[in-house]
Design a protein around this motif. Structure first.
Motif, PDB file in Angstrom:
ATOM      1  N   LEU A 203     -24.306 -49.470  13.823  1.00  0.00           N
ATOM      2  CA  LEU A 203     -24.507 -48.922  15.329  1.00  0.00           C
ATOM      3  C   LEU A 203     -25.275 -49.851  16.294  1.00  0.00           C
ATOM      4  CD1 LEU A 203     -24.388 -46.749  17.342  1.00  0.00           C
ATOM      5  CD2 LEU A 203     -26.590 -45.562  16.644  1.00  0.00           C
ATOM      6  N   ALA A 204     -26.354 -50.729  15.572  1.00  0.00           N
ATOM      7  CA  ALA A 204     -26.970 -51.555  16.523  1.00  0.00           C
ATOM      8  C   ALA A 204     -25.984 -52.792  16.982  1.00  0.00           C
ATOM      9  CB  ALA A 204     -28.149 -52.312  15.607  1.00  0.00           C
ATOM     10  N   PRO A 205     -25.337 -53.373  16.035  1.00  0.00           N
ATOM     11  CA  PRO A 205     -24.515 -54.468  16.768  1.00  0.00           C
ATOM     12  C   PRO A 205     -23.253 -53.882  17.392  1.00  0.00           C
ATOM     13  CG  PRO A 205     -23.800 -54.032  14.043  1.00  0.00           C
ATOM     14  CD  PRO A 205     -25.050 -53.403  14.418  1.00  0.00           C
ATOM     15  N   LEU A 206     -23.006 -52.529  17.455  1.00  0.00           N
ATOM     16  CA  LEU A 206     -21.874 -52.056  18.311  1.00  0.00           C
ATOM     17  C   LEU A 206     -22.446 -51.743  19.472  1.00  0.00           C
ATOM     18  CD1 LEU A 206     -19.155 -50.608  18.596  1.00  0.00           C
ATOM     19  CD2 LEU A 206     -20.151 -48.525  17.900  1.00  0.00           C
ATOM     20  N   LEU A 207     -23.604 -51.345  19.763  1.00  0.00           N
ATOM     21  CA  LEU A 207     -24.347 -51.213  20.765  1.00  0.00           C
ATOM     22  C   LEU A 207     -24.608 -52.606  21.663  1.00  0.00           C
ATOM     23  CD1 LEU A 207     -26.937 -48.068  20.434  1.00  0.00           C
ATOM     24  CD2 LEU A 207     -24.416 -47.981  21.129  1.00  0.00           C
ATOM     25  N   ALA A 231     -30.165 -43.794  18.178  1.00  0.00           N
ATOM     26  CA  ALA A 231     -29.518 -44.566  19.419  1.00  0.00           C
ATOM     27  C   ALA A 231     -30.667 -44.900  20.320  1.00  0.00           C
ATOM     28  CB  ALA A 231     -28.772 -43.728  19.988  1.00  0.00           C
ATOM     29  N   GLU A 232     -31.632 -44.158  20.470  1.00  0.00           N
ATOM     30  CA  GLU A 232     -32.888 -44.502  21.579  1.00  0.00           C
ATOM     31  C   GLU A 232     -33.598 -45.537  20.870  1.00  0.00           C
ATOM     32  OE1 GLU A 232     -36.168 -42.187  24.105  1.00  0.00           O
ATOM     33  OE2 GLU A 232     -35.292 -41.291  22.445  1.00  0.00           O
ATOM     34  N   LYS A 233     -33.970 -45.753  19.770  1.00  0.00           N
ATOM     35  CA  LYS A 233     -34.791 -46.761  19.017  1.00  0.00           C
ATOM     36  C   LYS A 233     -34.185 -48.154  19.109  1.00  0.00           C
ATOM     37  CE  LYS A 233     -36.436 -48.235  14.235  1.00  0.00           C
ATOM     38  NZ  LYS A 233     -35.575 -49.579  14.252  1.00  0.00           N
ATOM     39  N   ILE A 234     -32.633 -48.149  18.845  1.00  0.00           N
ATOM     40  CA  ILE A 234     -31.799 -49.287  19.152  1.00  0.00           C
ATOM     41  C   ILE A 234     -31.965 -49.852  20.395  1.00  0.00           C
ATOM     42  CG2 ILE A 234     -29.650 -50.172  18.764  1.00  0.00           C
ATOM     43  CD1 ILE A 234     -29.078 -48.420  16.183  1.00  0.00           C
ATOM     44  N   SER A 235     -31.446 -48.839  21.422  1.00  0.00           N
ATOM     45  CA  SER A 235     -31.517 -49.315  22.769  1.00  0.00           C
ATOM     46  C   SER A 235     -32.771 -49.709  23.394  1.00  0.00           C
ATOM     47  CB  SER A 235     -31.022 -48.097  23.751  1.00  0.00           C
ATOM     48  OG  SER A 235     -31.942 -47.031  23.573  1.00  0.00           O
ATOM     49  N   ASN A 236     -33.693 -49.203  22.807  1.00  0.00           N
ATOM     50  CA  ASN A 236     -35.104 -49.861  23.236  1.00  0.00           C
ATOM     51  C   ASN A 236     -35.155 -51.190  22.555  1.00  0.00           C
ATOM     52  OD1 ASN A 236     -36.122 -47.641  24.887  1.00  0.00           O
ATOM     53  ND2 ASN A 236     -37.096 -46.611  22.878  1.00  0.00           N
ATOM     54  N   GLU A 237     -34.937 -51.537  21.645  1.00  0.00           N
ATOM     55  CA  GLU A 237     -35.040 -52.812  20.906  1.00  0.00           C
ATOM     56  C   GLU A 237     -33.996 -53.743  21.860  1.00  0.00           C
ATOM     57  OE1 GLU A 237     -33.729 -52.109  17.035  1.00  0.00           O
ATOM     58  OE2 GLU A 237     -35.584 -51.143  16.305  1.00  0.00           O
ATOM     59  N   ILE A 238     -32.912 -53.364  22.004  1.00  0.00           N
ATOM     60  CA  ILE A 238     -31.873 -54.106  22.840  1.00  0.00           C
ATOM     61  C   ILE A 238     -32.397 -54.628  24.353  1.00  0.00           C
ATOM     62  CG2 ILE A 238     -29.729 -54.122  23.940  1.00  0.00           C
ATOM     63  CD1 ILE A 238     -28.520 -52.529  21.699  1.00  0.00           C
ATOM     64  N   GLY A 239     -33.305 -53.576  24.836  1.00  0.00           N
ATOM     65  CA  GLY A 239     -33.755 -53.444  26.050  1.00  0.00           C
ATOM     66  C   GLY A 239     -32.652 -53.682  27.190  1.00  0.00           C
ATOM     67  N   LEU A 240     -32.074 -52.613  27.326  1.00  0.00           N
ATOM     68  CA  LEU A 240     -30.816 -52.625  28.241  1.00  0.00           C
ATOM     69  C   LEU A 240     -31.200 -52.721  29.616  1.00  0.00           C
ATOM     70  CD1 LEU A 240     -29.041 -49.359  27.000  1.00  0.00           C
ATOM     71  CD2 LEU A 240     -28.495 -51.761  26.527  1.00  0.00           C
ATOM     72  N   GLN A 241     -30.458 -53.671  30.407  1.00  0.00           N
ATOM     73  CA  GLN A 241     -30.921 -54.211  31.666  1.00  0.00           C
ATOM     74  C   GLN A 241     -29.686 -53.935  32.754  1.00  0.00           C
ATOM     75  OE1 GLN A 241     -33.909 -55.515  32.523  1.00  0.00           O
ATOM     76  NE2 GLN A 241     -34.282 -55.012  30.446  1.00  0.00           N
ATOM     77  N   GLN A 249     -23.372 -52.286  31.746  1.00  0.00           N
ATOM     78  CA  GLN A 249     -22.062 -51.988  30.857  1.00  0.00           C
ATOM     79  C   GLN A 249     -21.899 -51.001  29.933  1.00  0.00           C
ATOM     80  OE1 GLN A 249     -20.898 -54.198  33.179  1.00  0.00           O
ATOM     81  NE2 GLN A 249     -19.439 -54.788  31.475  1.00  0.00           N
ATOM     82  N   LEU A 250     -23.291 -50.761  29.519  1.00  0.00           N
ATOM     83  CA  LEU A 250     -23.439 -49.563  28.636  1.00  0.00           C
ATOM     84  C   LEU A 250     -24.650 -48.639  29.368  1.00  0.00           C
ATOM     85  CD1 LEU A 250     -23.201 -48.016  25.705  1.00  0.00           C
ATOM     86  CD2 LEU A 250     -25.213 -49.344  24.798  1.00  0.00           C
ATOM     87  N   SER A 251     -23.989 -47.369  29.635  1.00  0.00           N
ATOM     88  CA  SER A 251     -24.916 -46.259  30.042  1.00  0.00           C
ATOM     89  C   SER A 251     -25.076 -45.140  28.665  1.00  0.00           C
ATOM     90  CB  SER A 251     -24.440 -45.595  31.115  1.00  0.00           C
ATOM     91  OG  SER A 251     -24.321 -46.600  32.472  1.00  0.00           O
ATOM     92  N   ILE A 252     -26.151 -44.838  28.579  1.00  0.00           N
ATOM     93  CA  ILE A 252     -26.440 -43.654  27.527  1.00  0.00           C
ATOM     94  C   ILE A 252     -27.022 -42.263  28.301  1.00  0.00           C
ATOM     95  CG2 ILE A 252     -27.616 -43.114  25.511  1.00  0.00           C
ATOM     96  CD1 ILE A 252     -27.554 -46.202  24.756  1.00  0.00           C
ATOM     97  N   SER A 253     -26.335 -41.328  27.960  1.00  0.00           N
ATOM     98  CA  SER A 253     -26.847 -40.059  28.123  1.00  0.00           C
ATOM     99  C   SER A 253     -27.290 -39.045  26.939  1.00  0.00           C
ATOM    100  CB  SER A 253     -25.807 -39.303  28.828  1.00  0.00           C
ATOM    101  OG  SER A 253     -25.694 -39.539  30.237  1.00  0.00           O
ATOM    102  N   TYR A 254     -28.780 -38.990  27.031  1.00  0.00           N
ATOM    103  CA  TYR A 254     -29.143 -38.094  25.734  1.00  0.00           C
ATOM    104  C   TYR A 254     -29.086 -36.556  25.762  1.00  0.00           C
ATOM    105  CZ  TYR A 254     -30.644 -42.589  24.000  1.00  0.00           C
ATOM    106  OH  TYR A 254     -30.876 -43.947  23.884  1.00  0.00           O
TER     107      TYR A 254
END
Length: 383
Positions: A203-207, A231-241, A249-254
């Motif tokens: 999941l992390a490399p895919l996101l 997913a929230e843990k990974i998106s925080n690590e990625i730091g979506l800008q 490019q990637l939007s996430i709805s929880y």
């Protein structure tokens, strides 16, 4: 008929999900169901009203240890006992009705048809095991027979559950209206993807791929629970800008916890679905959209053979096979394979595969019936 369905909730709610769908469908067809569950609380959001008795024909009962004698004395006998997923019916329950069968009050009562409703698999041995007897050698019901009943994907198994109103609901579904009702604003051209998973390493490399500048836009709808937390843990690590004009490019709805009918609608609203376990796999097949399945991981890697058997039945193209293997931890994730989930031509191949599988199942159900129909027919034969 009256059914007693026994269910133990392990940890991922697929067990109670399958049992509830089955019980509710049997009741919708005119039967009555007592659903015995050791932890029924998830039904509060999976099937609102179930715990309060607002589903006609279905009574949810807490499976305590032991069951109260006063409760058992007040129960009318059932026609069918179902042990779901290898759980064992409470011994005091069996003893009570075995005693009743021997009493003068029982008249012509005999113990019910006793079924062991098993796990779903496409492995070849399922056809050999389906509908086999299992003699009861010990306890108050010694001398009786249980019957193995295996759901499955072929005519020689017990089929899959399909509610009688499912296809009509699906045909009337409006994805734009559903997204609006859930306050989900999807940018033009973004692919809508659902995520229901455990914690796959891929999941992390895919996101990260989906979030990279220049990638095709994706709007990810993440289900409540383990998938959302991971997913929230990974998106925080990625730091979506945010990118151009505030867009990513990637939007996430929880998402909040969805009832079972709402989960069906989530799958219909998306162009790609990541699903896990048994119940959501069946729902993904009926949705007919491209999907990736994550199996419950087992310590002895038995889920690897189960996955390969399913992919064989699915007639999955090579790209979908590789993606499944990486998603299920059988191979390390690679950028080349994960990129398939964003390639329009590859997704079109996955969609054609899903549609063909759905059509095969529809043809089979029309000819032989779905799981509820096959169960009722089997019980009628054994009675």
């Amino acid at each position: 008929m009256r059914w007693d369905i026994f269910c133990r909730v392990i940890d991922n709610l697929g067990d109670i999900g399958v049992c509830w769908r089955l019980g509710a469908e049997l009741a919708a067809r005119g039967d009555t169901v007592r659903l015995w569950v050791d932890a029924p609380e998830p039904l509060a959001w999976m099937a609102p009203g179930a715990l309060e008795g607002r589903w006609p024909g279905v009574q949810v009962l807490r499976w305590t240890e032991p069951l109260p004698a006063a409760l058992l004395r007040g129960l009318p006998p059932a026609d069918v006992w179902v042990e779901a997923f290898g759980c064992t019916i409470a011994p005091e329950f069996i003893a009570h009705f075995a005693d009743y069968a021997r009493s003068e009050d029982s008249k012509h009562f005999e113990l019910p048809v006793w079924l062991n409703l098993e796990y779903l698999s496409a492995e070849p041995w399922v056809e050999r095991m389906h509908a086999l007897p299992s003699p009861v050698l010990h306890g108050p019901a010694a001398g009786r027979t249980k019957w193995f009943f295996y759901p499955g994907f072929t005519p020689a198994t017990g089929s899959l559950l399909q509610e009688r109103d499912l296809l009509a609901r699906q045909a009337e579904f409006d994805s734009a209206a559903w997204l609006a009702r859930h306050s989900i604003a999807v940018a033009d051209g973004a692919r809508v993807v659902s995520l229901f998973c455990y914690e796959p390493a891929a999941l992390a490399p895919l996101l990260r791929q989906w979030a990279a500048p220049g990638s095709a836009p994706v709007h990810l709808l993440v289900t409540h629970g383990r998938a959302g937390a991971h997913a929230e843990k990974i998106s925080n690590e990625i730091g979506l800008q945010p990118l151009h004009g505030g867009r990513r490019q990637l939007s996430i709805s929880y998402l909040s916890a969805l009832p079972q009918t709402g989960y069906d609608e989530l799958l219909w609203a998306c162009g790609l679905n990541f699903v896990r376990g048994e119940d959501s796999l069946t729902r993904a097949l009926w949705a007919g959209r491209p999907f990736v399945w994550q199996l419950y991981p087992q310590d002895d890697d038995a889920h690897h053979a189960k996955l390969e058997a399913f992919l064989d039945w699915l007639q999955a193209p090579a790209t979908l096979r590789r993606f499944h293997r990486q998603w299920n931890g059988m191979e390390p994730p690679t950028a080349e394979v994960l990129a398939a989930a964003g390639d329009p031509a590859t997704l079109a191949d996955w969609a054609a595969c899903a549609q063909a599988a759905r059509q095969r199942l529809l043809t089979q159900v029309r000819a032989q019936g779905d799981l509820a129909t096959r169960l009722a027919r089997f019980v009628a034969e054994k009675r």
